[in-house]
Design an enzyme around this catalytic site. Structure first.
Site, mmCIF file in Angstrom:
data_model
loop_
_atom_site.group_PDB
_atom_site.id
_atom_site.type_symbol
_atom_site.label_atom_id
_atom_site.label_comp_id
_atom_site.label_asym_id
_atom_site.label_seq_id
_atom_site.Cartn_x
_atom_site.Cartn_y
_atom_site.Cartn_z
ATOM 1 N N PRO A 1 11.162 -46.852 -5.459
ATOM 2 C CA PRO A 1 11.579 -45.620 -4.784
ATOM 3 C C PRO A 1 13.059 -45.671 -4.419
ATOM 4 C CG PRO A 1 10.196 -46.976 -3.352
ATOM 5 C CD PRO A 1 10.195 -47.634 -4.677
ATOM 6 N N CYS A 2 13.744 -44.585 -4.656
ATOM 7 C CA CYS A 2 15.171 -44.499 -4.300
ATOM 8 C C CYS A 2 15.355 -43.243 -3.465
ATOM 9 C CB CYS A 2 16.037 -44.437 -5.559
ATOM 10 S SG CYS A 2 16.036 -45.953 -6.493
ATOM 11 N N GLN A 3 14.732 -43.230 -2.293
ATOM 12 C CA GLN A 3 14.792 -42.011 -1.478
ATOM 13 C C GLN A 3 16.196 -41.709 -1.007
ATOM 14 O OE1 GLN A 3 11.933 -43.764 0.798
ATOM 15 N NE2 GLN A 3 10.197 -42.802 -0.244
#
Ligand SMILES: C[S@@+](CC[C@H](N)C(=O)[O-])C[C@H]1O[C@@H](n2cnc3c(N)ncnc32)[C@H](O)[C@@H]1O
Length: 837
Positions: free
Chosen positions: A446-448
């Site tokens: 995840p690369c929020q």
């Protein structure tokens, strides 16, 4: 001078495109650019910061001006003499000796194949990351560059080193100024393994002196290469048709499910052996649908720390004499690695342990607890506020599973035998992967912190943002386990945000680990879904493997959304010059029209289908797991098939009442409600001539947020989908406030199952958790058909059967054409389906 500027112009363009490790400079017909003095100054400045290297000859060094001028003068004098003497042939020979090629004009130029741009590397991935790249490593590129002669300052030695050798961290490289082990291709930002004769081939245009060097060194390297190829990926003795997969950030398993399906259609059994995810419900879903998988509900950071410790435990208890280094460790596949230890008992076991094992019936006395066995292991620390370290799950003698507790390793110092038993058994069962155990790692960290929805992005240093840290963890896990293949997935934001720094970082890490790598953007709709959904996919393959190609589209798609301009070359699609026979784009009706009607208040998680499938998609999506994996469906009488998760997020009373008033027609949305006026410029406002309508709750029928959304320009709030439409991207939320998600003919949002179908999940796939959490799992997933197409490409690559290098075409009517279920007499399929319905 004109073409010199053009060359610089090209370089600037390429710099903007931004290859992180190398720049390939195009050699071709250069058009005359219009360049201002200022641009020229900037370009020349950039030019000075680049380090060019002709394959085997000369080093550019603009800073040493004096040497440059002397060299330039000497060269010009030489060339003038040659031309004036009319000894063109002699000049060519002479120039070849110096590795120079004349460009056929008075403007003398060098054709350079390789360019290592350290300054740019620093800019693209940050100084610290750039420092980790080897200074001596450059890349072979098939594209060439023209450079002015006067940029030459001296002679350097560049040698070819087989990548199998560099992958395994060759301790000593041949003496050289630079070495290259991989090629670079502009398309899909591809770094690829060079053929074994690359040293000889690439030195064609290099100096004869260096040719010899290359010839000698390549030959000696090749003999080394053989043994090191075996160690880099010791798979020669392993059945090619059985591969183990580790799914990181697995969610409910969309990606690994699709990959396994596709690989299976190619004849490769890709088994998801391990899956890691922080979300408990996602883990439950994956565990239910993949009972064969060791699903670990933990943070990836903890998993990494754990497998490092696990290796130490295995070294201590299982293979004390063996080194676990991937270079020399044989891949073991579930066999007992060290039989005499596994069967034997250890002498000098802790006294109390011997006693306890000799009297199994004895219940623990008051305050005395005896360890019966260890049943689990984990690392705590990254999230909990506990002391960092290993913990074991203990089954207490005389107690059951419900009384199991987690104990720090320090508390078990008297239980060496139990520990040893657990580690031996755990290693035999491969409860955790060790370096060399994993064939494929897949997953989408995840690369929020890069999300376009995120207002607080760290635009200067995205890697310092903890929300993007998982990208680092993912690559660290790859580095530790050294799988044969990697497939990373992510949102396009990683290429859009901050000049694509996160995407470049991922590519950079793989290349720095000496993996072959390739980055593409695939659109889910192109593989047979009524959804657009573009995502980034990054392949990695160790040097002895074939880097899988990207599968080309099988279906037309309705284009929704835009492509980051700098990465257009990475989109996996046909260009206008190709006219392939694609299947027609799917629409919502194709995917959903057979599902039973349900109310907004539907609470059942399981129900009957009521109708037979109508379309090919519906028939396919209802098939059983074995049939979808290409196996012949079993003949046993089918039980009535159950439809899972066909229930919507229940709208609150106000939203439900609003929804009921949205007309059941194409294009309907909140604008069709009373009291909304559409201006000429297509924006909306409250109609002042109409009395505002209120719901029984006292809230307005048309909420203010709907009017003001996107400055009044949006048609999304309470938007109704229509049967002949597609959706842009299935997301994890189901509220109708800012997306078009109302069912065409029912007063509710799309159900979990309907969203799952738009993502290509087979109907047998059951989900766990609250309704909201199930939507999230579906919306987060990699669309199954995309993963299936990639899995098929992977399967072919493993078997060295790929029809293409960069991209490949999938078989006609994929996947049905490869499925045994579709090779039955058509009537038989129809009967199966009727039985199910
Ligand atoms: C985009 S989803 C992955 C979807 C999955 N690839 C699929 O196809 O179904 C990302 C997942 O990462 C998990 N996650 C987030 N942070 C994590 C962490 N630190 N460690 C492990 N998993 C994490 C989330 O729970 C979520 O399920």
């Amino acid at each position: 001078m004109q073409s010199f500027l053009a060359s610089l112009c090209l370089k600037q363009r390429l710099l903007k495109d931004g290859h992180i490790v190398t720049q390939s400079i195009i050699h071709g017909k250069l058009t005359t650019p219009r360049i201002t003095k200022e641009t020229q100054r900037i370009l020349e400045k950039r030019q000075k910061s680049l380090l060019h290297a002709q394959l085997t000859t000369y080093k550019h060094k603009w800073t040493t001006r004096l040497i440059t001028w002397v060299t330039v003068l000497q060269l010009i004098r030489t060339v003038v003499q040659i031309i004036w003497a009319g000894l063109l042939s002699f000049s060519k020979v002479l120039m070849k000796v110096f590795g120079l090629l004349l460009n056929g004009s008075s403007d003398q130029r060098i054709r350079s194949r390789l360019l290592c741009n350290n300054n740019f590397l620093s800019k693209a991935i940050g100084k610290e990351e750039a420092k980790k790249h080897e200074k001596k490593r450059i890349f072979y590129s098939e594209v060439k560059d023209n450079n002015p002669l006067d940029c030459l300052t001296g002679k350097i030695k560049v040698v070819y080193v087989p990548s199998a050798r560099t992958f395994n961290g060759a301790k000593s490289l041949p003496s050289c100024d630079y070495y290259y082990d991989m090629g670079y291709n502009y398309a899909y930002s591809t770094f690829y393994d060079l053929p074994a004769d690359a040293g000889a081939a690439s030195s064609d245009e290099a100096s004869t002196v260096c040719n010899e060097v290359n010839a000698i060194q390549t030959a000696s390297d090749q003999s080394d290469q053989k043994s090191e190829t075996e160690t880099c990926s010791d798979n020669s003795s392993i059945s090619k048709s059985d591969l183990s997969l580790l799914d990181l950030y697995s969610g409910c398993g969309g990606m690994s499910t699709g990959l396994s399906m596709g690989a299976s259609l190619s004849g490769v059994n890709l088994l998801t052996r391990w899956a890691i995810d922080l979300n408990e419900n996602a883990c439950k879903s994956l565990r239910f649908n993949h009972p064969e998988t060791e699903v670990r509900n933990e943070a990836a950071d903890d998993f990494l720390a754990l497998i490092k410790e696990w290796r130490k435990l295995c070294q201590k208890y299982v293979e004390p004499d063996d080194c676990f280094d991937i270079n020399i460790r044989k891949r073991t596949r579930g066999g007992v690695p060290n039989a005499h230890l596994a069967n034997g008992r250890i002498k000098n076991a802790a006294k109390n342990e011997e006693e306890s094992s000799s009297d199994d019936s004895k219940k623990p006395g008051k305050g005395v607890f005896e360890v019966e066995k260890l049943v689990g292991v984990r690392w705590v620390g990254s999230l909990e506020k506990k002391k960092k370290g290993l913990e074991f799950k203990v089954r207490w003698k005389g107690y059951g599973e419900v009384d199991d507790t987690w104990e720090p390793i320090d508390n078990l110092s008297d239980c060496q035998e139990r520990l040893r038993d657990f580690v031996i058994e755990g290693k035999r069962k491969q409860i955790l992967p060790l370096p060399g155990d994993v064939d494929v790692i897949c997953g989408g960290p995840p690369c929020q912190g890069a999300s376009g929805f995120n207002r607080y992005r760290n635009a200067t240093a995205p890697l310092d943002d903890p929300r993007n840290h998982q990208m680092v963890v993912y690559m660290d896990i790859v580095n530790f386990l050294k799988p044969r293949f990697i497939l990373m997935e992510n949102v396009v934001d990683i290429l859009k945000f901050c000049g694509g720094l996160l995407g470049r970082y991922a590519l950079s890490r793989l290349v720095n680990m000496h993996y072959q790598a390739k980055l593409g953007m695939l659109v889910a709709g192109c593989y047979g879904l009524p959804q657009f959904r573009m995502r980034v996919f990054l392949w990695g393959a160790c040097p002895t493997e074939k880097l899988p190609p990207f599968p080309m589209p099988t279906h037309d798609v309705v284009v929704r959304g835009n492509i980051p301009a700098d990465w257009e070359r990475n989109v996996v699609a046909y260009d206008e010059t190709h006219h392939p026979e694609l299947q027609k784009a799917l629409v919502l009706g194709d995917a959903l029209s057979d599902l039973p009607a349900v109310e907004n208040s539907e609470r059942r998680d399981e129900m009957e289908y009521l109708k037979a499938p109508i379309t090919d998609f519906q028939q396919y999506i209802r098939l059983a797991k074995e049939a979808l994996n290409g196996a012949v469906p079993s003949k046993r009488k089918k039980q009535k098939q159950i439809l899972f998760d066909h229930r919507p997020l229940e709208l609150n009373v106000d939203d439900y009442q609003r929804t009921c008033r949205i007309p059941k027609k194409k294009g309907a949305n909140f604008r069709n409600l009373e009291g909304v006026r559409v201006r000429l410029d297509k924006t909306v406002e409250l109609d002042q001539d109409v009395k505002r309508v209120y719901l029984p709750s006292g809230k307005p029928l048309v909420p203010d947020y709907a009017i003001s959304f996107v400055g009044g320009r949006s048609t999304k709030p309470f938007g109704r989908l229509w049967w002949d439409e597609t959706v842009p991207t299935v997301v994890g939320r189901a509220e109708p406030h800012n997306q078009i998600i109302l069912h065409p003919e029912q007063d509710r949002v799309l159900t979990i199952r309907e969203n799952a179908r738009l993502q290509g999940f087979p109907d047998y796939y059951k989900l766990f958790g609250s309704v909201k959490q199930r939507y999230v799992q579906v919306g987060n997933a990699v669309a199954v058909p995309v993963a299936r197409a990639l899995g098929y490409a992977l399967g072919l690559a493993v078997q060295q059967q790929c029809p293409g290098d960069l991209v490949m075409e999938l078989p006609h009517n994929f996947p049905q054409s490869l499925m045994a279920a579709y090779k039955q007499v058509p009537n038989e399929i129809a009967v199966d389906v009727e039985e199910q319905s």
